[in-house]
Scaffold this motif. Structure first.
Motif, short mmCIF file in Angstrom:
data_model
loop_
_atom_site.label_atom_id
_atom_site.label_comp_id
_atom_site.label_asym_id
_atom_site.label_seq_id
_atom_site.Cartn_x
_atom_site.Cartn_y
_atom_site.Cartn_z
N ALA A 70 0.82 -1.21 0.00
CA ALA A 70 0.00 0.00 0.00
C ALA A 70 0.86 1.26 0.00
CB ALA A 70 -0.93 0.00 1.22
N GLU A 71 2.05 1.20 0.58
CA GLU A 71 2.90 2.40 0.69
C GLU A 71 4.26 2.20 0.03
OE1 GLU A 71 3.18 3.44 4.76
OE2 GLU A 71 1.10 4.08 4.93
N GLY A 72 4.34 1.32 -0.95
CA GLY A 72 5.62 1.08 -1.61
C GLY A 72 5.73 -0.36 -2.01
N GLY A 73 6.67 -1.09 -1.42
CA GLY A 73 6.83 -2.49 -1.74
C GLY A 73 8.09 -3.06 -1.14
N VAL A 74 8.35 -4.34 -1.43
CA VAL A 74 9.52 -5.05 -0.91
C VAL A 74 10.24 -5.73 -2.06
CG1 VAL A 74 10.36 -6.82 0.66
CG2 VAL A 74 8.38 -5.43 1.31
N PHE A 85 19.40 -9.81 0.32
CA PHE A 85 19.02 -8.50 0.86
C PHE A 85 17.52 -8.33 0.74
CE2 PHE A 85 19.80 -7.53 -3.64
CZ PHE A 85 18.67 -6.79 -3.96
N VAL A 86 16.97 -7.57 1.66
CA VAL A 86 15.55 -7.22 1.64
C VAL A 86 15.45 -5.71 1.65
CG1 VAL A 86 13.33 -7.39 2.83
CG2 VAL A 86 14.94 -9.32 2.90
N LEU A 87 14.88 -5.15 0.61
CA LEU A 87 14.74 -3.70 0.50
C LEU A 87 13.26 -3.32 0.62
CD1 LEU A 87 15.65 -0.82 -0.13
CD2 LEU A 87 15.63 -1.42 -2.56
N LYS A 88 12.93 -2.64 1.69
CA LYS A 88 11.56 -2.14 1.88
C LYS A 88 11.51 -0.69 1.44
CE LYS A 88 10.67 -5.17 5.85
NZ LYS A 88 10.31 -5.22 7.29
N ILE A 89 10.66 -0.40 0.47
CA ILE A 89 10.52 0.94 -0.08
C ILE A 89 9.19 1.52 0.40
CG2 ILE A 89 10.41 2.31 -2.19
CD1 ILE A 89 11.96 0.01 -3.57
N ARG A 90 9.27 2.70 1.01
CA ARG A 90 8.09 3.31 1.61
C ARG A 90 7.89 4.72 1.10
NH1 ARG A 90 9.82 1.74 7.82
NH2 ARG A 90 9.62 -0.53 7.64
N THR A 91 6.64 5.15 1.05
CA THR A 91 6.35 6.53 0.70
C THR A 91 6.79 7.44 1.84
OG1 THR A 91 4.11 6.29 1.59
CG2 THR A 91 4.41 5.90 -0.76
N GLY A 92 7.07 8.68 1.50
CA GLY A 92 7.56 9.64 2.51
C GLY A 92 9.02 9.94 2.29
N ALA A 93 9.40 11.18 2.58
CA ALA A 93 10.76 11.65 2.32
C ALA A 93 11.80 10.79 3.00
CB ALA A 93 10.89 13.10 2.77
N GLU A 102 17.02 15.62 -0.08
CA GLU A 102 15.81 14.86 0.26
C GLU A 102 15.39 13.96 -0.88
OE1 GLU A 102 11.20 16.06 0.68
OE2 GLU A 102 12.50 17.00 2.20
N TYR A 103 15.18 12.69 -0.57
CA TYR A 103 14.67 11.72 -1.54
C TYR A 103 13.15 11.64 -1.41
CZ TYR A 103 19.50 9.99 -2.02
OH TYR A 103 20.85 9.89 -2.25
N PRO A 104 12.44 11.36 -2.49
CA PRO A 104 10.98 11.31 -2.39
C PRO A 104 10.45 10.09 -1.64
CG PRO A 104 11.71 10.79 -4.63
CD PRO A 104 12.91 11.27 -3.89
N MET A 105 11.28 9.05 -1.47
CA MET A 105 10.84 7.85 -0.78
C MET A 105 11.94 7.38 0.18
SD MET A 105 8.98 5.76 -3.90
CE MET A 105 7.82 4.92 -2.82
N THR A 106 11.57 6.49 1.09
CA THR A 106 12.50 5.93 2.07
C THR A 106 12.81 4.47 1.74
OG1 THR A 106 11.73 7.39 3.83
CG2 THR A 106 12.83 5.37 4.51
N GLY A 107 14.08 4.08 1.92
CA GLY A 107 14.46 2.69 1.73
C GLY A 107 15.04 2.12 3.02
#
Length: 205
Positions: A70-74, A85-93, A102-107
């Motif tokens: 819902a807010e990005g992905g894995v 490796f497991v990369l969780k990508i989330r919405t939000g700076a 500033e990046y548009p998303m968080t990893g």
């Protein structure tokens, strides 16, 4: 057993389960760039695969799966040394942990690594390409049209960019590239334009 070992085993089991239960073709991978520091790691994801750059060492990840949320992905990947490796990508700076940009998303990177960073989403379906024939201290010009005399839009600093499908003209190709702010502060984004195709090759070749 250390926490890192447990995380790696969970990632391995998860990757195996995802591949067996629902194989994911590389063409379904989304396009992202995520950057981390301490250690310096960049992950370049595109329609045809994933490139992992770890402190100068570059590896093409042969097996990777992505699950949207819902807010990005894995994104889960298996490396040549057997690690995962497991990369969780989330919405939000987000932030790379070193600069004030500033990046548009968080990893959030875990498994073989345990660090937070910033991510940028690229156009879906674009392919990761490596910049070649350009000196390390030089940049590749991104232009508004397929011509060396057209308007200069940006100077590409990264070693990789993303090829937009079906866009080529007279040896020039249309791409998406990471756009950095002029100063030490500001927002990192995406620029689209044309580059001379002779300076590109598919990542990993």
């Amino acid at each position: 057993m250390t926490r890192q070992t447990v995380s790696a085993r969970i990632a391995a089991a998860t990757l195996s389960m995802l591949v067996v239960s629902a194989p994911v073709q590389a063409a379904t991978l989304p396009s992202y760039w995520c950057s981390f520091t301490e250690p310096f790691i960049s992950i370049f994801s595109g329609a045809d695969g994933v490139v992992l750059a770890n402190s100068g060492a570059v590896e093409v990840v042969k097996q990777a799966v992505f699950r949207a949320g819902a807010e990005g992905g894995v994104l889960i990947g298996q490396m040549k040394n057997g690690g995962h490796f497991v990369l969780k990508i989330r919405t939000g700076a987000g932030s790379d942990g070193m600069s004030d940009q500033e990046y548009p998303m968080t990893g959030v990177l875990s498994g073989a690594f345990n660090i937070n960073g910033g991510c940028v989403r690229l156009p879906r379906g674009s392919r990761v390409m490596q910049v070649v024939g350009v000196a390390p201290d030089d940049t590749l010009n991104l232009r508004a049209a397929p011509s060396a005399s057209s308007l200069l839009l940006d100077r590409i600093r990264l070693q990789y960019l993303w090829l937009l499908s079906g866009k080529a003209k007279g040896g020039w190709v249309r791409v998406a590239a990471i756009s950095f702010p002029a100063g030490e502060e500001g927002k990192i984004g995406v620029s689209q334009g044309w580059v001379n195709g002779k300076f590109l090759r598919p990542a990993g070749r």
